[in-house]
Design a protein around this motif. Structure first.
Motif, PDB file in Angstrom:
ATOM      1  N   ASN A 174     -62.940 -21.764   2.537  1.00 52.25           N
ATOM      2  CA  ASN A 174     -61.815 -20.840   2.794  1.00 52.25           C
ATOM      3  C   ASN A 174     -60.564 -21.240   2.032  1.00 52.25           C
ATOM      4  OD1 ASN A 174     -62.496 -18.712   5.074  1.00 52.25           O
ATOM      5  ND2 ASN A 174     -63.592 -20.592   5.594  1.00 52.25           N
ATOM      6  N   ALA A 175     -60.339 -22.555   1.898  1.00 48.93           N
ATOM      7  CA  ALA A 175     -59.153 -23.001   1.160  1.00 48.93           C
ATOM      8  C   ALA A 175     -59.260 -22.610  -0.316  1.00 48.93           C
ATOM      9  CB  ALA A 175     -58.986 -24.504   1.301  1.00 48.93           C
ATOM     10  N   LYS A 195     -52.887 -17.653  -2.161  1.00 46.50           N
ATOM     11  CA  LYS A 195     -52.351 -17.644  -0.796  1.00 46.50           C
ATOM     12  C   LYS A 195     -52.542 -19.015  -0.146  1.00 46.50           C
ATOM     13  CE  LYS A 195     -53.114 -12.714   0.174  1.00 46.50           C
ATOM     14  NZ  LYS A 195     -54.012 -11.741   0.864  1.00 46.50           N
ATOM     15  N   TYR A 196     -51.727 -19.273   0.886  1.00 41.07           N
ATOM     16  CA  TYR A 196     -51.928 -20.471   1.687  1.00 41.07           C
ATOM     17  C   TYR A 196     -53.088 -20.250   2.666  1.00 41.07           C
ATOM     18  CZ  TYR A 196     -47.409 -22.522   0.363  1.00 41.07           C
ATOM     19  OH  TYR A 196     -46.358 -23.083  -0.319  1.00 41.07           O
ATOM     20  N   ILE A 253     -61.061 -30.038  -2.171  1.00 35.86           N
ATOM     21  CA  ILE A 253     -60.182 -29.156  -1.378  1.00 35.86           C
ATOM     22  C   ILE A 253     -58.826 -29.030  -2.071  1.00 35.86           C
ATOM     23  CG2 ILE A 253     -58.853 -28.998   0.768  1.00 35.86           C
ATOM     24  CD1 ILE A 253     -61.284 -30.010   2.276  1.00 35.86           C
ATOM     25  N   PRO A 254     -58.333 -27.802  -2.270  1.00 38.08           N
ATOM     26  CA  PRO A 254     -56.998 -27.590  -2.865  1.00 38.08           C
ATOM     27  C   PRO A 254     -55.928 -27.843  -1.805  1.00 38.08           C
ATOM     28  CG  PRO A 254     -57.995 -25.471  -2.384  1.00 38.08           C
ATOM     29  CD  PRO A 254     -59.008 -26.512  -1.996  1.00 38.08           C
ATOM     30  N   LEU A 283     -57.110 -20.046  10.559  1.00 38.17           N
ATOM     31  CA  LEU A 283     -58.106 -20.786  11.339  1.00 38.17           C
ATOM     32  C   LEU A 283     -57.407 -21.486  12.503  1.00 38.17           C
ATOM     33  CD1 LEU A 283     -60.979 -22.093  11.690  1.00 38.17           C
ATOM     34  CD2 LEU A 283     -60.135 -23.967  10.230  1.00 38.17           C
ATOM     35  N   VAL A 284     -57.977 -21.337  13.688  1.00 35.63           N
ATOM     36  CA  VAL A 284     -57.537 -22.135  14.835  1.00 35.63           C
ATOM     37  C   VAL A 284     -58.724 -23.001  15.226  1.00 35.63           C
ATOM     38  CG1 VAL A 284     -56.880 -22.099  17.287  1.00 35.63           C
ATOM     39  CG2 VAL A 284     -55.808 -20.502  15.677  1.00 35.63           C
ATOM     40  N   LEU A 285     -58.527 -24.310  15.146  1.00 36.27           N
ATOM     41  CA  LEU A 285     -59.602 -25.260  15.439  1.00 36.27           C
ATOM     42  C   LEU A 285     -59.383 -25.822  16.849  1.00 36.27           C
ATOM     43  CD1 LEU A 285     -62.046 -26.940  14.411  1.00 36.27           C
ATOM     44  CD2 LEU A 285     -60.382 -28.663  13.684  1.00 36.27           C
TER      45      LEU A 285
END
Ligand code: 6PG
Length: 244
Positions: A25-26, A34-35, A63-64, A140-142
């Motif tokens: 997703n990142a 986008k962030y 990972i960016p 995302l909510v983890l």
């Protein structure tokens, strides 16, 4: 809530699967300029995930990090250096490696007066995130889950926090009395994706009650933690899945 079950042999492989989701997703968010805005929980379980992100080259390198922004689902009202601090745990396991720009880290200030910090953090979320229905939208909510069915810092005796119109509220741990800051149910419901990372045999009973909607499941806050699609993705290991 529609639980989407992702079962893995071990706690490590379950955490690695969440790391993979974050990587994918990142990268797609980076490609869209986008962030990737994520809110992370505390407790013991996410440590696996944060260590994997920091230590396994596939993640540490690929990972960016400059595209990921870290927010918190909840925080204990203690100093960030206190061993109870969710930010402190995340710093020790991941953030100290500094490949995440400091400006991408939005911690809840557990050391401040809870009511003041809840108000301040509401302002941070309004400023930094897109919103819908007045609620900030996370990508995302983890979450984790407590054996009492709590998630975030929404405990069974504080169900009102599920549908308050505030995005962030204060809470109190029912047994320790420890004060908390927490995202509320309505904020969690606006998220693009809600992921529970749940491992270990001690969680087997509670997730079985929630997933199978056994008698009394309505009393558990975690039963109401779902994303904008009405889903909750349960990344679980064999030990926590024994009753499914
Ligand atoms: C916290 C967490 C909390 C946690 C569950 C599970 O601040 O404690 O946000 O909601 O996710 O209590 O904790 P464990 O992962 O330690 O079992």
């Amino acid at each position: 809530m529609i639980p989407v079950i992702h079962k893995f042999p071990t706690s490590e492989s379950a955490a690695a699967a969440v790391a993979e989701l974050i990587l994918e997703n990142a990268v797609s968010k980076k490609n869209a300029n986008k962030y990737y805005n994520i809110a992370v929980s505390g407790g013991k379980t996410p440590k696996y995930l944060f260590s994997i992100l920091a230590e396994i080259p596939e993640f540490r390198v690929e990972i960016p990090w400059e595209n990921i922004r870290f927010f918190w689902v909840d925080e204990r009202c203690v100093e960030p250096t206190n061993e109870e601090s969710n930010y402190g745990m995340t710093y020790d396991a991941l953030l100290q490696y500094a490949f995440i720009p400091a400006q991408n880290v939005f911690r809840m200030k557990g050391e401040d007066i809870p009511e003041n910090e809840a108000e301040r953090y509401r302002g941070v979320l309004l400023k930094e995130l897109p919103a819908k229905n007045g609620m900030p939208i996370f990508d995302l909510v983890l979450l984790g889950i407590g054996e009492d069915g709590h998630a975030a810092s929404i405990f069974p005796d504080q169900m009102r926090l599920l549908d308050t119109e505030n995005s962030v509220e204060t809470a109190v741990h029912p047994t320790s009395g420890q004060r908390r800051i927490t995202l509320t149910g309505n904020t969690i419901h606006e998220a693009e994706k809600v992921v529970f990372l749940i491992t270990g045999g001690s969680k087997a009973e509670i997730i079985s009650e929630i997933i199978h909607q056994k008698d009394g499941f309505e009393a558990y806050p975690a039963s109401y933690m779902y994303d904008a699609k009405g889903q909750a993705h349960f990344f679980i290991d064999e030990a926590s899945a024994v009753f499914l």
